[in-house]
Write a protein that holds these residues in place. Structure first.
Motif, short mmCIF file in Angstrom:
data_model
loop_
_atom_site.label_atom_id
_atom_site.label_comp_id
_atom_site.label_asym_id
_atom_site.label_seq_id
_atom_site.Cartn_x
_atom_site.Cartn_y
_atom_site.Cartn_z
N UNK A 101 57.04 81.35 55.38
CA UNK A 101 57.52 80.65 56.16
C UNK A 101 56.97 78.99 55.86
N UNK A 102 55.75 78.93 55.75
CA UNK A 102 55.21 77.58 55.62
C UNK A 102 55.80 76.89 54.26
N UNK A 103 56.11 77.85 53.31
CA UNK A 103 56.56 77.07 52.05
C UNK A 103 58.05 76.64 52.23
N UNK A 104 58.88 77.53 52.87
CA UNK A 104 60.20 77.32 53.20
C UNK A 104 60.21 75.82 54.16
N UNK A 105 59.42 75.83 55.12
CA UNK A 105 59.33 74.96 56.01
C UNK A 105 58.99 73.42 55.38
N UNK A 106 58.26 73.55 54.38
CA UNK A 106 57.85 72.45 53.83
C UNK A 106 58.80 71.80 52.90
N UNK A 107 59.55 72.82 52.32
CA UNK A 107 60.67 72.62 51.37
C UNK A 107 61.89 72.05 52.24
N UNK A 108 62.16 72.50 53.28
CA UNK A 108 63.20 72.28 54.31
C UNK A 108 63.01 70.86 54.84
N UNK A 109 61.70 70.61 55.16
CA UNK A 109 61.46 69.35 55.64
C UNK A 109 61.66 68.10 54.69
N UNK A 113 63.97 64.98 55.47
CA UNK A 113 63.47 63.56 55.43
C UNK A 113 64.31 62.80 54.50
N UNK A 114 64.89 63.25 53.60
CA UNK A 114 65.68 62.68 52.57
C UNK A 114 67.14 62.14 53.29
N UNK A 115 67.57 63.08 53.92
CA UNK A 115 69.03 63.18 54.79
C UNK A 115 68.71 62.13 55.56
N UNK A 116 67.59 61.98 56.53
CA UNK A 116 67.15 61.16 57.47
C UNK A 116 67.34 59.48 56.62
N UNK A 117 66.50 59.66 55.57
CA UNK A 117 66.41 58.28 54.82
C UNK A 117 67.97 57.83 54.46
N UNK A 147 72.73 72.75 48.88
CA UNK A 147 72.78 74.25 49.09
C UNK A 147 71.48 74.78 49.40
N UNK A 148 70.43 74.48 48.68
CA UNK A 148 69.08 74.93 48.99
C UNK A 148 68.75 74.59 50.35
N UNK A 149 68.98 73.54 50.86
CA UNK A 149 68.65 73.00 52.45
C UNK A 149 69.68 73.85 53.24
N UNK A 150 70.67 74.22 52.97
CA UNK A 150 71.40 75.35 53.82
C UNK A 150 70.99 76.62 53.74
N UNK A 151 70.62 77.39 52.62
CA UNK A 151 70.14 78.51 52.46
C UNK A 151 68.93 78.90 52.95
#
Length: 243
Positions: A101-109, A113-117, A147-151
């Motif tokens: 979960x921690x690894x996925x959360x790091x990748x997701x965030x 942040x890129x989308x927010x930027x 796709x990675x973000x969605x998955x």
């Protein structure tokens, strides 16, 4: 390896029941209820850190995991006893889920942040996650990244593999000179060499994402790490016995 010990027998029975049950009770969606979902998902439940260990995606998935539980867990339960083995097994499995979960959360965030930027707000991003569609004129990220973000958000984790990796590491620490062999490499290799190679392979596939199939490599690594810490500590205090 030896006779089927009590704890392992019951763990295997529970895994088989939960694997077979959905075939007969079509109205019960056990995968949604018990698989480990992303924490931001409305389907996430804290209990899933335990229950995901009893869910499997295919016959081959449960077959290999239950074989590993029997083959490597049996001598550990015989050596440690029931209570100590169960504590170890669930600690490795829960730890595997937490690190995954921690690894996925790091990748997701990172992608969030890129989308927010790029000017998207929280509502736009949630719409992307809910529908899988987006305005290409607003987002410059690649389809692969999106796709990675969605998955990451939608794909739950299932299986006892994280706990099994913990068991495998403990077996290697306890029986380092035991000979093991891969099906595609039927040359016996000592556990002290075989097991680190397997973990390094998971680390490589997890970091590079050149994975063969939909495998939660960081769950494997997490289970191996927690298993190593506990088994190493116990080995240093091996004359203390649990009742």
């Amino acid at each position: 390896m030896g006779r089927l010990t009590e704890s392992i027998k019951h763990l295997i029975i529970i895994n088989i029941i939960l694997f077979v049950a959905p075939q007969f009770f079509k109205g019960i969606d056990l995968q949604t209820l018990f698989a480990l979902h992303f924490p931001e998902s409305p389907e996430f439940g804290i209990w899933q850190y335990v229950t995901h260990m009893f869910m499997h995606g295919s016959f081959s998935h449960i077959l290999f995991n239950m074989y590993g539980l029997w083959a490597f867990g049996t001598p550990l339960e015989q050596m440690w006893g029931r209570n100590k083995f169960l504590f170890f097994y669930f600690s490795a499995g829960i730890g595997a889920g937490a690190i995954y979960t921690l690894v996925n959360y790091f990748q997701f965030n990172g992608i969030y942040e890129q989308l927010i930027s790029q000017g998207l707000n929280a509502g736009d991003i949630q719409s992307l996650l809910d529908t899988g569609t987006y305005n290409t004129s607003l987002i410059s990220l690649s389809n692969e990244t999106l796709s990675e973000f969605y998955n990451l958000y939608h794909t739950p984790a299932v299986g006892a593999s994280g706990a099994i990796y913990g068991v495998l590491v403990a077996y290697g620490l306890s029986f380092p000179n035991s000979k093991l062999a891969l099906m595609f490499l039927p040359v016996p290799i000592s556990a002290k060499y075989f097991i680190p190679v397997m973990i390094l392979a998971d680390l490589f596939f997890g970091v590079t994402r050149y994975s063969i199939g939909n495998i939660a490599h960081f769950a494997h690594i997490g289970g191996a790490l927690i298993g190593f810490i506990i088994a190493w500590y116990w080995k240093q205090n091996q004359f203390k016995r649990w009742n």
